[in-house]
Design an enzyme around this catalytic site. Structure first.
Site, PDB file in Angstrom:
ATOM      1  N   HIS A 135      -3.248   4.146   9.080  1.00 25.51           N
ATOM      2  CA  HIS A 135      -3.392   5.388   8.306  1.00 25.51           C
ATOM      3  C   HIS A 135      -4.111   6.488   9.082  1.00 25.51           C
ATOM      4  O   HIS A 135      -4.175   7.619   8.603  1.00 25.51           O
ATOM      5  CB  HIS A 135      -4.191   5.115   7.025  1.00 25.51           C
ATOM      6  CG  HIS A 135      -3.427   4.322   6.008  1.00 25.51           C
ATOM      7  ND1 HIS A 135      -2.525   4.902   5.142  1.00 25.51           N
ATOM      8  CD2 HIS A 135      -3.413   3.016   5.731  1.00 25.51           C
ATOM      9  CE1 HIS A 135      -2.009   3.965   4.363  1.00 25.51           C
ATOM     10  NE2 HIS A 135      -2.531   2.810   4.702  1.00 25.51           N
ATOM     11  N   LYS A 166       0.808  -1.228   0.000  1.00 29.06           N
ATOM     12  CA  LYS A 166       0.000   0.000   0.000  1.00 29.06           C
ATOM     13  C   LYS A 166       0.841   1.277   0.000  1.00 29.06           C
ATOM     14  O   LYS A 166       0.505   2.245  -0.637  1.00 29.06           O
ATOM     15  CB  LYS A 166      -0.876   0.042   1.254  1.00 29.06           C
ATOM     16  CG  LYS A 166      -1.760  -1.171   1.462  1.00 29.06           C
ATOM     17  CD  LYS A 166      -2.915  -1.205   0.490  1.00 29.06           C
ATOM     18  CE  LYS A 166      -3.854  -2.356   0.763  1.00 29.06           C
ATOM     19  NZ  LYS A 166      -3.223  -3.659   0.575  1.00 29.06           N
ATOM     20  N   GLU A 169      -4.013  -2.703   9.021  1.00 29.68           N
ATOM     21  CA  GLU A 169      -3.201  -1.854   8.146  1.00 29.68           C
ATOM     22  C   GLU A 169      -3.883  -0.507   7.910  1.00 29.68           C
ATOM     23  O   GLU A 169      -3.237   0.532   7.852  1.00 29.68           O
ATOM     24  CB  GLU A 169      -3.006  -2.566   6.802  1.00 29.68           C
ATOM     25  CG  GLU A 169      -1.586  -2.555   6.356  1.00 29.68           C
ATOM     26  CD  GLU A 169      -1.403  -3.294   5.038  1.00 29.68           C
ATOM     27  OE1 GLU A 169      -0.258  -3.530   4.707  1.00 29.68           O
ATOM     28  OE2 GLU A 169      -2.395  -3.633   4.351  1.00 29.68           O
TER      29      GLU A 169
HETATM   30  C1  IKT Z   1      -6.683  -2.669  -0.793  1.00 31.36           C
HETATM   31  O1  IKT Z   1      -6.589  -3.741  -0.172  1.00 31.36           O
HETATM   32  O2  IKT Z   1      -6.455  -2.523  -1.976  1.00 31.36           O
HETATM   33  C2  IKT Z   1      -7.041  -1.469  -0.008  1.00 31.36           C
HETATM   34  C3  IKT Z   1      -8.330  -1.568   0.749  1.00 31.36           C
HETATM   35  C4  IKT Z   1      -9.401  -0.880   0.008  1.00 31.36           C
HETATM   36  C5  IKT Z   1     -10.010  -1.770  -0.981  1.00 31.36           C
HETATM   37  C6  IKT Z   1     -10.967  -1.020  -1.811  1.00 31.36           C
HETATM   38  C7  IKT Z   1     -11.965  -1.937  -2.430  1.00 31.36           C
HETATM   39  C8  IKT Z   1     -13.103  -1.133  -2.971  1.00 31.36           C
HETATM   40  C9  IKT Z   1     -14.303  -1.902  -3.316  1.00 31.36           C
HETATM   41  O3  IKT Z   1     -14.322  -3.142  -3.253  1.00 31.36           O
HETATM   42  O4  IKT Z   1     -15.281  -1.240  -3.686  1.00 31.36           O
HETATM   43  C10 IKT Z   1      -8.211  -0.857   2.086  1.00 31.36           C
HETATM   44  C11 IKT Z   1      -7.552   0.442   2.014  1.00 31.36           C
HETATM   45  N1  IKT Z   1      -7.569  -1.689   3.022  1.00 31.36           N
END
Ligand code: IKT
Length: 342
Positions: free
Chosen positions: A211, A136, A207
């Protein structure tokens, strides 16, 4: 595309769901999986159903760090009949990696240079193939870029940030930018509802908590499950994140689309409901060659789950990287530079 074999490092929510999604993809064969204390390898293909039912519901929020409960019952991958307990899971996979096309690194909550250091171990062992991560943090991309030469010499094609954000949504922003000759702003806004999926995704939630302005990755890693639950309770189960340090910014910049500072990432996590609290949206604002200013918008359906939107793209980017690797293209790639293959 010929058969692609792959291994998964980490069998938390991401690792397990990736294995599951791969059973819907004929050309993908998972041949190895590990967590901190167990490793399963079968070059003819793992029995994913058995591995998933052995690990389902018995993974600690550290993504499998706890192999043996106080009761002596095996936890994590080691509970699978295909697995053996080990103290050196990554080395065990490296030892088997000559015949493995791609390695998916699905290990959250470690220090920033953890993934680069895992990559170093593959380089040192002379691995030639694909490494994909779903990292991330923006600052990790530079650490990988510094290793470009080593990856090229080794024959490694590394795709970084290949989940949802960064990943799928970064790629969507790169497509949405095509109408413009100048991109002014990219806004990524996600919504995740994780009531029934909470247990399985505690690593991701931890995680995310890193943030929040009052925490960082080290605090979040050290916090007990109870402390994480307290933070969630303080927010009544719904946490809004703004200005997240997500690598979408540097990945869009390195693809030449906009400056990193013009990218914002935020979202809402709701652990009280499985409904998305907000529609996941990417907005790309820019100016066209003929002087019009506009915003192209990309949205995910509210019914597609985070698991689908992280793991589908991770495997799509993995397939795309294997194709590049077989064509002799090595180095570091981001999700705005490749189209994931279906
Ligand atoms: C990630 O794992 O990519 C980040 C996560 C957010 C995922 C967004 C999915 C959106 C959706 O399914 O509509 C998070 C920041 N942990």
């Amino acid at each position: 595309m010929n058969d692609v074999t792959f291994a998964v490092l980490g069998t938390g929510g991401i690792g397990r769901r990736t294995l599951e999604v791969s059973t819907h993809k004929d050309e993908l064969t998972p041949v190895a999986a590990c967590d901190r204390h167990g490793v399963a390898v079968d070059h003819d293909g793992l029995d994913v159903d058995e591995l998933l039912s052995a690990t389902e519901g018995n993974i600690a929020s550290d993504g499998g760090a706890t192999a043996v409960k106080e009761t002596g019952e095996m936890k994590g991958v080691a509970a699978s009949t295909q697995a053996v307990p080990t103290d050196t899971p990554i080395d065990d996979i490296i030892e088997e990696s000559d015949d493995i096309d791609a390695i998916l690194i699905a290990l959250p909550n470690f220090e920033h240079d953890f993934i680069p250091r895992v990559a170093d171990r593959f380089v040192d062992a002379g691995y030639s193939g694909v490494l994909v991560d779903v990292l991330k943090r923006s600052r990790v991309i530079g650490m990988l870029d510094e290793r470009t030469e080593a990856f090229e010499e080794s024959g490694i094609t590394f795709v970084c940030g290949a989940g949802a954000t960064p990943g799928f949504l970064t790629g969507a922003a790169a497509l949405a930018a095509q109408s413009f000759v100048e991109v002014d702003e990219v806004e990524i806004w996600w919504g995740v509802g994780l009531k029934s999926g909470y247990e399985d995704n505690r690593g991701t939630v931890r995680e995310d908590i890193a943030h929040l302005p009052e925490y960082d990755i080290d605090d979040a890693r050290e916090m007990s499950d109870e402390e994480i639950a307290d933070v969630i309770d303080e927010h009544d189960g719904v946490i809004e994140f703004t200005d997240m340090e997500h690598a979408d910014d540097v990945l869009l910049e390195r693809a030449g689309i906009c400056d990193a500072e013009d990218v914002t990432v935020g979202g809402i996590l709701d652990v009280t409901s499985d409904e998305k609290p907000t529609t996941t949206t990417v907005r790309v604002t820019g100016t066209t060659f003929d002087g019009e200013r506009g915003t192209n918008t990309f949205q995910l359906d509210d019914n597609t789950s985070m698991e689908a939107n992280v793991n589908g793209p991770a495997l799509g980017y993995l397939k795309s990287a294997v194709r590049r690797n077989r064509a002799g293209e090595y180095g570091v790639f981001g999700p705005a530079e490749l189209l994931p293959r279906f």
